[in-house]
Scaffold this motif. Structure first.
Motif, PDB file in Angstrom:
ATOM      1  N   GLU A   1      44.623 -13.936 -48.280  1.00  0.00           N
ATOM      2  CA  GLU A   1      43.818 -15.185 -48.753  1.00  0.00           C
ATOM      3  C   GLU A   1      44.974 -16.120 -48.612  1.00  0.00           C
ATOM      4  O   GLU A   1      44.875 -17.474 -48.095  1.00  0.00           O
ATOM      5  CB  GLU A   1      43.330 -15.011 -50.114  1.00  0.00           C
ATOM      6  CG  GLU A   1      42.776 -16.464 -50.606  1.00  0.00           C
ATOM      7  CD  GLU A   1      41.640 -17.028 -49.760  1.00  0.00           C
ATOM      8  OE1 GLU A   1      41.410 -18.109 -49.898  1.00  0.00           O
ATOM      9  OE2 GLU A   1      41.154 -16.201 -48.948  1.00  0.00           O
TER      10      GLU A   1
ATOM     11  N   ARG B   1      45.572 -17.343 -44.849  1.00  0.00           N
ATOM     12  CA  ARG B   1      44.325 -18.191 -44.535  1.00  0.00           C
ATOM     13  C   ARG B   1      44.566 -19.460 -45.030  1.00  0.00           C
ATOM     14  O   ARG B   1      44.508 -20.567 -44.233  1.00  0.00           O
ATOM     15  CB  ARG B   1      43.207 -17.632 -45.183  1.00  0.00           C
ATOM     16  CG  ARG B   1      41.783 -18.275 -44.621  1.00  0.00           C
ATOM     17  CD  ARG B   1      40.570 -17.808 -45.298  1.00  0.00           C
ATOM     18  NE  ARG B   1      40.438 -18.274 -46.704  1.00  0.00           N
ATOM     19  CZ  ARG B   1      40.287 -19.443 -47.088  1.00  0.00           C
ATOM     20  NH1 ARG B   1      39.908 -20.464 -46.285  1.00  0.00           N
ATOM     21  NH2 ARG B   1      40.179 -19.929 -48.359  1.00  0.00           N
ATOM     22  N   THR B   2      44.770 -19.756 -46.347  1.00  0.00           N
ATOM     23  CA  THR B   2      44.985 -21.203 -46.845  1.00  0.00           C
ATOM     24  C   THR B   2      46.402 -21.854 -46.518  1.00  0.00           C
ATOM     25  O   THR B   2      46.262 -22.929 -46.573  1.00  0.00           O
ATOM     26  CB  THR B   2      44.854 -21.206 -48.358  1.00  0.00           C
ATOM     27  OG1 THR B   2      45.861 -20.255 -49.104  1.00  0.00           O
ATOM     28  CG2 THR B   2      43.519 -20.494 -48.793  1.00  0.00           C
TER      29      THR B   2
END
Length: 290
Positions: free
Chosen positions: A83, A86-87
């Motif tokens: 995550e 991804r960010t």
């Protein structure tokens, strides 16, 4: 009555101000005085080329390794890393969306593998911590990737993400790492002699244990460079770009220089590298890189 310039009235008899800068500024001068001038002195600053893909990968990787330690312990998992990748991803400089996606997956894998070897329960003393060092001649300020506590002693950790795997000799000779060690020891009032280069893609750790004498030599080296810079900066303030102190230092680095478009000598060193040339070979489709 003759009036003296305000600057003379203000500074007459006062000690010479400390030269303020960062390790990056000192190293830029050693790499190429012309690039140093364009990066730090010219105003307006010459336009730099767009960011390359390997820089995007490096920034994203550093950001993930920074933000990982802000996660609650129960979220310090491969899913948590995925995550963060991804960010944090920066989709700039890649040949096409497929290459960007492949490298985003690669970063997720290598960061996850790297963190498997870390004690995720032991919080570092500092993450991207700003540190400063003052001597009688210089005031150096910089930011370290990570600062660890190892049995009561501080250890400076710097992340590397490029193709070249650093060696123990790279850690030994690194001026920024040595300056950070001195700064941390003074700021925290604790021993700090060990410096490490962590190559995230391979998990390799290059390290050096400094002595007080070797750290003193590195501080003296920084002061010597700053002395050169003080004279160069003053000359630039007087004569500008016509100063002879900023001659280019052509080398293989010219093919990668962000200011190459403004330097005929750099352009003569060979063709400019593509936006994605700094990436490691990842798949058969990447063999078109040049």
């Amino acid at each position: 009555m003759t009036t003296q310039p305000a600057e003379q009235e203000t500074f007459a008899g006062m000690p010479t101000p400390l030269y303020s800068g960062s390790p990056s500024r000192l190293m830029a001068w050693l790499d190429c005085p012309r690039r140093y001038r364009m990066q730090y002195l010219d105003r307006p600053r010459p336009a730099a080329r767009p960011q390359r893909a390997h820089t995007s990968v490096g920034i994203a990787t550093h950001n993930v390794l920074r933000d990982f330690w802000d996660l609650p312990p129960e979220q310090r998992t491969p899913a948590g890393v995925a995550e963060l990748v991804r960010t944090s991803w920066i989709d700039v400089g890649f040949r096409d969306p497929e290459q960007s996606a492949a490298w985003r997956m690669r970063v997720r894998e290598v960061v996850t593998d790297y963190l498997r070897t870390s004690d995720r329960e032991r919080q570092p003393v500092g993450i991207e911590r700003s540190v400063s060092l003052k001597t009688e001649q210089v005031a150096i300020t910089g930011r370290i990737d990570r600062l660890d506590d190892r049995d009561g002693e501080l250890v400076v950790v710097d992340y590397k993400t490029g193709r070249q795997v650093p060696t123990d000799d790279d850690a030994r000779t690194s001026l920024p790492l040595a300056l950070y060690a001195v700064a941390c020891a003074r700021m925290f009032r604790r021993p700090c002699r060990r410096v490490e280069l962590h190559h995230v893609p391979t998990g390799t750790v290059a390290a050096h244990e400094h002595t007080e004498e070797s750290l003193e030599r590195k501080v003296a080296e920084a002061e010597s460079i700053a002395s050169d810079l003080r004279r160069a900066d003053a000359d630039y303030a007087e004569v500008g770009v016509e100063s002879a102190r900023f001659a280019p230092r052509p080398s293989a680095l010219c093919s990668w220089c962000d200011f190459r478009a403004h330097c005929p000598e750099g352009q003569a060193q060979g063709p400019e590298k593509s936006d994605w040339a700094g990436l490691e070979p990842y798949a058969s489709t990447d063999r078109r890189d040049s």
